[in-house]
Design a protein around this motif. Structure first.
Motif, PDB file in Angstrom:
ATOM      1  N   LEU A  32      28.537  -0.413  64.911  1.00 37.85           N
ATOM      2  CA  LEU A  32      27.777  -1.603  65.283  1.00 37.85           C
ATOM      3  C   LEU A  32      26.275  -1.354  65.253  1.00 37.85           C
ATOM      4  CD1 LEU A  32      29.958  -2.769  68.311  1.00 37.85           C
ATOM      5  CD2 LEU A  32      29.961  -3.733  66.005  1.00 37.85           C
ATOM      6  N   THR A  33      25.857  -0.219  65.774  1.00 39.43           N
ATOM      7  CA  THR A  33      24.423   0.006  65.975  1.00 39.43           C
ATOM      8  C   THR A  33      23.742   0.743  64.821  1.00 39.43           C
ATOM      9  OG1 THR A  33      24.867   2.055  67.192  1.00 39.43           O
ATOM     10  CG2 THR A  33      24.712   0.015  68.475  1.00 39.43           C
ATOM     11  N   GLU A  34      24.533   1.443  63.988  1.00 36.32           N
ATOM     12  CA  GLU A  34      23.931   2.209  62.901  1.00 36.32           C
ATOM     13  C   GLU A  34      24.438   1.776  61.525  1.00 36.32           C
ATOM     14  OE1 GLU A  34      23.935   6.452  63.520  1.00 36.32           O
ATOM     15  OE2 GLU A  34      23.732   6.246  65.693  1.00 36.32           O
ATOM     16  N   ARG A  35      25.752   1.721  61.346  1.00 43.59           N
ATOM     17  CA  ARG A  35      26.281   1.411  60.012  1.00 43.59           C
ATOM     18  C   ARG A  35      25.979  -0.026  59.596  1.00 43.59           C
ATOM     19  NH1 ARG A  35      30.594   4.356  62.457  1.00 43.59           N
ATOM     20  NH2 ARG A  35      30.651   6.513  61.669  1.00 43.59           N
ATOM     21  N   LEU A  36      25.968  -0.945  60.552  1.00 44.30           N
ATOM     22  CA  LEU A  36      25.645  -2.332  60.238  1.00 44.30           C
ATOM     23  C   LEU A  36      24.150  -2.618  60.295  1.00 44.30           C
ATOM     24  CD1 LEU A  36      28.465  -4.306  62.128  1.00 44.30           C
ATOM     25  CD2 LEU A  36      28.268  -3.913  59.667  1.00 44.30           C
TER      26      LEU A  36
END
Length: 391
Positions: free
Chosen positions: A289-293
């Motif tokens: 949620l916080t890095e890959r997206l």
């Protein structure tokens, strides 16, 4: 084996699953009487903002017929207006609808019962500049699948076995080249093998999903590989957290998120490794949620793999929303990692029905005929965590 039910005492109208769904979509008041046993009703029933549902077991109506207590029993049915009677297959409810009609009560039977409801499958087009994208909605379980067509070729993403022929028919003049699962599903029987065996469609799984022990022939797709369909591509984006193999696919400005990010919540992390492995997968989900997206722009249109009764449709009838809207709406995006892990692991919903058998069928380590497969997946989806709306 189906039970034998007495013939209805009076002729009565029937209501199809599609007609019921149209009334629910229009916000019309729907008064339901469910004559299944209490445990069946509590596990899975038709609901919605305009629904008033009452559960009274079929046996009570058999007794009321003998004791002339039908009117007293109907007084216990909540709501006003015509009564739509529901059971598993439409047989017991047909008897009750006839009994009520015989007593001057406006009643109709839901044709084919909850199994008819489970066979309802609707489609709506998702706005996309790169291809034609069709979202399939199964109201009984909240499952969403997608057909992507570009030029004369197509791919179906997260197909359900029960509707394998539908995807081929809807592709029309296009050739359905691929069938892709975003991960190994735990709530429904995948259509990959059926599309391959009956229609010659190439089955595809993310390589990380296949690593769970898939035993049938499947094309494994690496994280850096793409699927080309006509003049467009499906670009994989690793989104682990629900499972280790969870993979989203970007088609132009649309992101098919599978069971990672929903419109009102995020994935549950316990279905692959159980409670013991849930914290590690929850940490991976937080990273998703916080890095890959994070690199994706706010205007990216999220098209998830499931929806719940609390999710709102877009104006075009699809269950989609801009990523930026979800970043504002869901508190999960703002939590630090350990707070997120604690929250998501403390409030997971009940496991989907028959989860171990369904996973085994989807891995190919077990099998099921069509009737058994359909029975296995009856019920609601439980692939999301508890709702995570922002405060």
């Amino acid at each position: 084996m189906a039970e034998d039910y007495p013939d209805p005492p009076a002729a009565h109208p029937s209501l199809s699953a599609a007609d019921l769904k149209r009334r629910l979509d229009a916000g019309e008041s729907v008064r339901l009487l469910d004559v299944r046993d209490r445990n069946e009703f509590e596990q899975w029933h038709i609901d919605g903002p305009s629904v008033t549902a009452t559960q009274l077991p079929f046996a009570k109506f058999l007794q009321a017929k003998v004791t002339d207590g039908v009117d007293d029993l109907v007084a216990d049915v909540d709501g006003d207006g015509p009564i739509t009677v529901v059971c598993g297959r439409g047989e017991a409810s047909g008897f009750v609808a006839g009994l009520l009609t015989d007593h001057g009560i406006d009643a109709r039977n839901l044709a084919d019962g909850m199994r008819g409801w489970a066979r309802l499958y609707e489609s709506h087009e998702v706005p996309c500049d790169a291809a034609t994208v069709v979202q399939y909605q199964r109201p009984s379980s909240g499952c969403l699948s997608y057909l992507v067509v570009s030029d004369s070729e197509g791919v179906v993403v997260d197909p359900l076995r029960a509707f394998a022929d539908r995807y081929v028919d809807d592709a029309a003049d296009a050739t359905l080249r691929y069938a892709v699962d975003t991960h190994v599903h735990a709530d429904h029987v995948s259509g990959l093998r059926r599309l391959a065996s009956d229609h010659g469609v190439e089955p595809v799984l993310p390589a990380r999903a296949a690593d769970r022990g898939v035993t049938f022939d499947v094309t494994e797709l690496g994280d850096d590989e793409t699927l080309t369909v006509g003049s467009t591509t499906l670009d994989p984006i690793p989104l682990p957290g629900h499972t280790t193999g969870m993979t989203g696919f970007r088609v132009g400005g649309v992101l098919l998120t599978g069971d990672s990010l929903f419109l009102e919540s995020v994935a549950r992390p316990d279905l692959e490794e159980g409670d013991a492995g849930a914290p590690d997968l929850a940490r991976s989900l937080h990273e998703t949620l916080t890095e890959r997206l994070a690199p994706l722009p706010d205007e990216t249109l999220v098209a998830p793999g499931h929806y719940s009764e609390s999710a709102d449709r877009a104006d075009d009838g699809t269950y989609t929303a801009p990523l930026g809207t979800l970043r504002e709406r869901l508190s999960a995006f703002d939590m630090d990692r350990e707070t997120f892990v604690e929250r998501i692991c403390a409030d997971v919903p009940p496991r989907p029905a028959n989860v171990e058998r369904i996973i085994a069928v989807n891995l190919g380590t077990d099998d099921a005929d069509d009737d058994t497969a359909f029975e296995l997946e009856l019920g609601p989806n439980n692939c999301a965590a508890a709702p995570m709306d922002a405060a």
